[in-house]
Design an enzyme around this catalytic site. Sequence first.
Site, PDB file in Angstrom:
ATOM      1  N   LEU A 211      22.381 -69.032 -75.544  1.00 16.00           N
ATOM      2  CA  LEU A 211      21.290 -69.645 -76.316  1.00 16.00           C
ATOM      3  C   LEU A 211      21.699 -69.923 -77.760  1.00 16.00           C
ATOM      4  O   LEU A 211      20.872 -69.888 -78.667  1.00 16.00           O
ATOM      5  CB  LEU A 211      20.072 -68.709 -76.293  1.00 16.00           C
ATOM      6  CG  LEU A 211      19.573 -68.270 -74.905  1.00 16.00           C
ATOM      7  CD1 LEU A 211      18.560 -67.141 -75.021  1.00 16.00           C
ATOM      8  CD2 LEU A 211      18.962 -69.451 -74.160  1.00 16.00           C
ATOM      9  N   ASP A 242      33.738 -70.788 -73.908  1.00 19.13           N
ATOM     10  CA  ASP A 242      34.818 -70.355 -73.009  1.00 19.13           C
ATOM     11  C   ASP A 242      35.176 -68.892 -73.265  1.00 19.13           C
ATOM     12  O   ASP A 242      35.444 -68.124 -72.338  1.00 19.13           O
ATOM     13  CB  ASP A 242      36.062 -71.232 -73.219  1.00 19.13           C
ATOM     14  CG  ASP A 242      35.781 -72.700 -72.937  1.00 19.13           C
ATOM     15  OD1 ASP A 242      34.930 -72.988 -72.087  1.00 19.13           O
ATOM     16  OD2 ASP A 242      36.415 -73.555 -73.584  1.00 19.13           O
TER      17      ASP A 242
HETATM   18  O1  RIB Z   1      35.295 -75.874 -74.409  1.00 16.63           O
HETATM   19  C1  RIB Z   1      36.215 -76.348 -75.352  1.00 16.63           C
HETATM   20  C2  RIB Z   1      37.188 -77.276 -74.693  1.00 16.63           C
HETATM   21  O2  RIB Z   1      36.483 -78.410 -74.227  1.00 16.63           O
HETATM   22  C3  RIB Z   1      38.259 -77.818 -75.613  1.00 16.63           C
HETATM   23  O3  RIB Z   1      39.401 -77.018 -75.655  1.00 16.63           O
HETATM   24  C4  RIB Z   1      38.467 -79.223 -75.089  1.00 16.63           C
HETATM   25  O4  RIB Z   1      39.749 -79.471 -74.572  1.00 16.63           O
HETATM   26  C5  RIB Z   1      37.394 -79.447 -74.033  1.00 16.63           C
HETATM   27  O5  RIB Z   1      37.904 -79.299 -72.775  1.00 16.63           O
END
Ligand code: RIB
Length: 296
Positions: A211, A242
């Site tokens: 969020l 990520d």
């Molecule tokens: O989530 C970030 C990523 O999104 C970056 O590293 C870029 O390459 C895209 O894939």
Amino acid sequence: MKILVFGSFNIDKVYKMPHLPEKGETLYCEGYEIHVGGKGLNQALAFAFAGADVIVGGKVGADGGYLTGYLEKNGIDISGIDSSGEYTGHTIIETDPQGQNQMILFGGANREITEDYCDRLLAKHRDADLLLMQYETSCVEYMLERAHSLGIKTAFNPSPYVDKLKNIDYSCVDILILNEYEGKSITGEAGTERVLKALLALGCKEIILTLGADGAVYYNGEDTVSCPAFIVNAVDTTGAGDTFTGYCLYELLSGTEPGKALLTGCAASAIEVTKYGAAETIPHRENVEKFLNDAR
Ligand code: RIB
């Protein structure tokens, strides 16, 4: 813990802008850097730094040695990566002084994945504790369905959002991990509770919804657990999701209770956003532990 991350590998070209350009505007940038990136690569690194044994699957072109070398140097098994005649994927990332960004994605080799490749990868790694995927490669739907039918636990990060994500068979997804925008777009609902319920009704077993400045929430149809975000000075949010994904999933799979798993994911991403870049700024486990201790 053996994790198979099937996903994208991108060369990130980062431009520091005075502000994000308007339509039709030409702007000089104030700095330019090249970084390793791609959601697959970033999530693989975050999972590995959290503590897992990680194998990656996907494709790069002849210009992809920069990415595979970086993964290998960081202890990730790259034997599943195939080569493609296409250029390696790349992303043009513009960042503003407030840490916001916008991106242009060139899929390249990431979009050259075939069903045959997926079958070979899954056959080799049927013993994985989890298959983690995002939506930057081709054949994601096929991979999800095959993995599910083989009894491999799946985690899916439906990012970046495109309308085709409304048609995924979410009953093949054990853990769905996504942000608010993705959740609202997939379900057509508004409000955290309604979005979570609608996602569960699509068939996923567990949902982790991030969020932004409000932290993250976990829902499995019975329990709802949330965690606030840490307040830090963000300069570049690329890769924050990520980083959260790798750390939070590692904790959940290790049996950590969901509230602590969310907290660890939030701490890792709070550190990541304080520096420019994505993969290179994902923190190692000891830094995340120190951050959590200092925050107590
Ligand atoms: O989530 C970030 C990523 O999104 C970056 O590293 C870029 O390459 C895209 O894939």
